[in-house]
Design an enzyme around this catalytic site. Structure first.
Site, PDB file in Angstrom:
ATOM      1  N   THR A 171       0.813  -1.221   0.000  1.00 40.10           N
ATOM      2  CA  THR A 171       0.000   0.000   0.000  1.00 40.10           C
ATOM      3  C   THR A 171       0.848   1.274   0.000  1.00 40.10           C
ATOM      4  OG1 THR A 171      -1.715  -1.149   1.184  1.00 40.10           O
ATOM      5  CG2 THR A 171      -1.652   1.211   1.499  1.00 40.10           C
ATOM      6  N   GLY A 201      -9.835  -3.884   2.571  1.00 39.43           N
ATOM      7  CA  GLY A 201      -8.989  -3.718   3.757  1.00 39.43           C
ATOM      8  C   GLY A 201      -9.239  -2.390   4.456  1.00 39.43           C
ATOM      9  N   THR A 222      -0.379   1.218   6.775  1.00 34.61           N
ATOM     10  CA  THR A 222      -0.138   0.074   5.897  1.00 34.61           C
ATOM     11  C   THR A 222       0.097  -1.159   6.751  1.00 34.61           C
ATOM     12  OG1 THR A 222       1.325  -0.920   4.264  1.00 34.61           O
ATOM     13  CG2 THR A 222       2.314   0.741   5.699  1.00 34.61           C
ATOM     14  N   GLY A 223      -0.468  -2.260   6.339  1.00 39.53           N
ATOM     15  CA  GLY A 223      -0.276  -3.487   7.111  1.00 39.53           C
ATOM     16  C   GLY A 223      -1.465  -4.408   6.952  1.00 39.53           C
TER      17      GLY A 223
HETATM   18  N1  ASP Z   1      -3.494  -2.404   4.455  1.00 39.06           N
HETATM   19  C1  ASP Z   1      -3.611  -2.973   3.134  1.00 39.06           C
HETATM   20  C2  ASP Z   1      -4.838  -3.847   3.082  1.00 39.06           C
HETATM   21  O1  ASP Z   1      -5.078  -4.562   4.043  1.00 39.06           O
HETATM   22  C3  ASP Z   1      -2.439  -3.773   2.737  1.00 39.06           C
HETATM   23  C4  ASP Z   1      -1.120  -3.114   2.939  1.00 39.06           C
HETATM   24  O2  ASP Z   1      -0.995  -2.102   3.601  1.00 39.06           O
HETATM   25  O3  ASP Z   1      -0.131  -3.589   2.401  1.00 39.06           O
HETATM   26  O4  ASP Z   1      -5.515  -3.848   2.092  1.00 39.06           O
END
Ligand code: ASP
Length: 306
Positions: A171, A201, A222-223
């Site tokens: 992200t 998400g 992000t996560g």
């Molecule tokens: N937070 C994002 C999601 O769950 C993924 C990411 O941050 O890499 O869609």
């Protein structure tokens, strides 16, 4: 104090995947996006314009999991999510599950500015885009060979890939403070590789992956999105400052190093407050990130303090 921080995703970063030339390309991509946003602030532009420009630059770069480089769903599609928030008005816009929008962050902004709604999804979001003069891109625009290979690894059930291996996630986001003291936050993503059932998400959910309030701070996360939604991460950080009297870095650390690990949530956030303090914290092995404040050099980092 003008300031801008951006991220290009958090996760476990197998050194093998980010070493050498590839790492340099990530760093160059972060530097270019930081510049794209910072020149807006330097020219007296708004924090909203700065975060929009920075995120669009990351969306256009196939290295990052947003826009052009979005990851694939289990059945080989790309479903994109994005959100933007204006800290001075608490207005927000978001889109989720769009499949033909080149720059979802731009559409999220149009939702905020030109509709009576906050969040639009799927075909309806694209119908709205057409009504506002957007051209739809063919789904082949999001078909990058690297992401396809990653999907195939997941389909094969390749061992050694954790849910947050960088190839699954990545992200992008930006937070900024402009010369008039206005905060803004923006986040855009392709979600997680191999996602099913039109899964959404945290990124496009106001208060989870994205939040901005001039009375506290602007946050982009992000996560592992499911946990970030449950912990209402972005709003929780703002609330700790506003009601709990925490400083930005205290609030960010409490959530990223306290609340999230307690729920087994891996990832990180970038945040900026109304004084231009910047915090970039993560509980994963690394987070692609960069920041710059007026009169200071740009900082670009991937792993722990370098
Ligand atoms: N937070 C994002 C999601 O769950 C993924 C990411 O941050 O890499 O869609």
């Amino acid at each position: 104090m003008l300031g801008l921080a951006i991220h290009g995703g958090a996760g476990t970063l197998p050194r093998a995947e980010t070493s050498g030339a590839r790492e340099l390309r990530y760093r160059a991509g972060l530097a270019a996006a930081l510049d794209a946003g910072f020149v807006v602030l330097q020219a007296g532009g708004t924090s909203l314009d700065a975060v929009t420009r920075a995120v669009m630059a990351l969306e256009d770069n196939p290295l990052f999991n947003a826009g052009h480089g979005a990851v694939f769903t289990i059945d080989g599609h790309n479903e994109l999510d994005a959100a933007i928030m204006d800290g001075s008005t608490l207005k927000a816009g978001a889109v989720c599950g769009v499949t033909h929008i080149r720059n979802p962050i731009e559409l999220a902004r149009t939702v905020m500015e030109q509709s009576e709604y906050v969040m639009l999804s799927g075909a309806g979001a694209e119908e709205f885009a057409l009504s506002r003069g957007y051209a739809l891109v063919p789904s082949s625009y999001f078909h990058t060979p690297e992401r396809w290979a990653q999907l195939e690894r997941i389909r094969r059930g390749d061992a050694g890939l954790s849910a947050l291996t960088i190839s699954h996630v990545g992200t992008v986001g930006a937070v900024a403070l402009d010369g008039d003291g206005r905060l803004a936050a923006a986040t855009s993503t392709g979600g997680m590789t191999g996602k099913r059932y039109n899964r959404i998400g945290d990124s496009p959910i106001i208060g989870a992956g994205t939040y901005a309030d001039n009375r506290s701070c602007a946050v982009s996360a992000t996560g592992h999105g499911e946990v970030f939604i449950r912990a209402a991460v972005a709003h929780d950080i703002c609330a700790r400052m506003r009601y709990g009297g925490r400083t930005l870095s205290e609030a960010v650390r409490e959530v990223v190093l306290g609340e999230l690990p307690a729920l087994r949530g891996e990832g990180g956030v970038i945040a900026i407050d109304a004084q231009g303090e910047i915090a970039m914290e993560f509980n994963s092995e690394g987070m692609f990130r960069a920041s710059r404040r007026a009169g200071e050099e740009a900082q670009i980092a991937i792993y722990r303090p370098e």
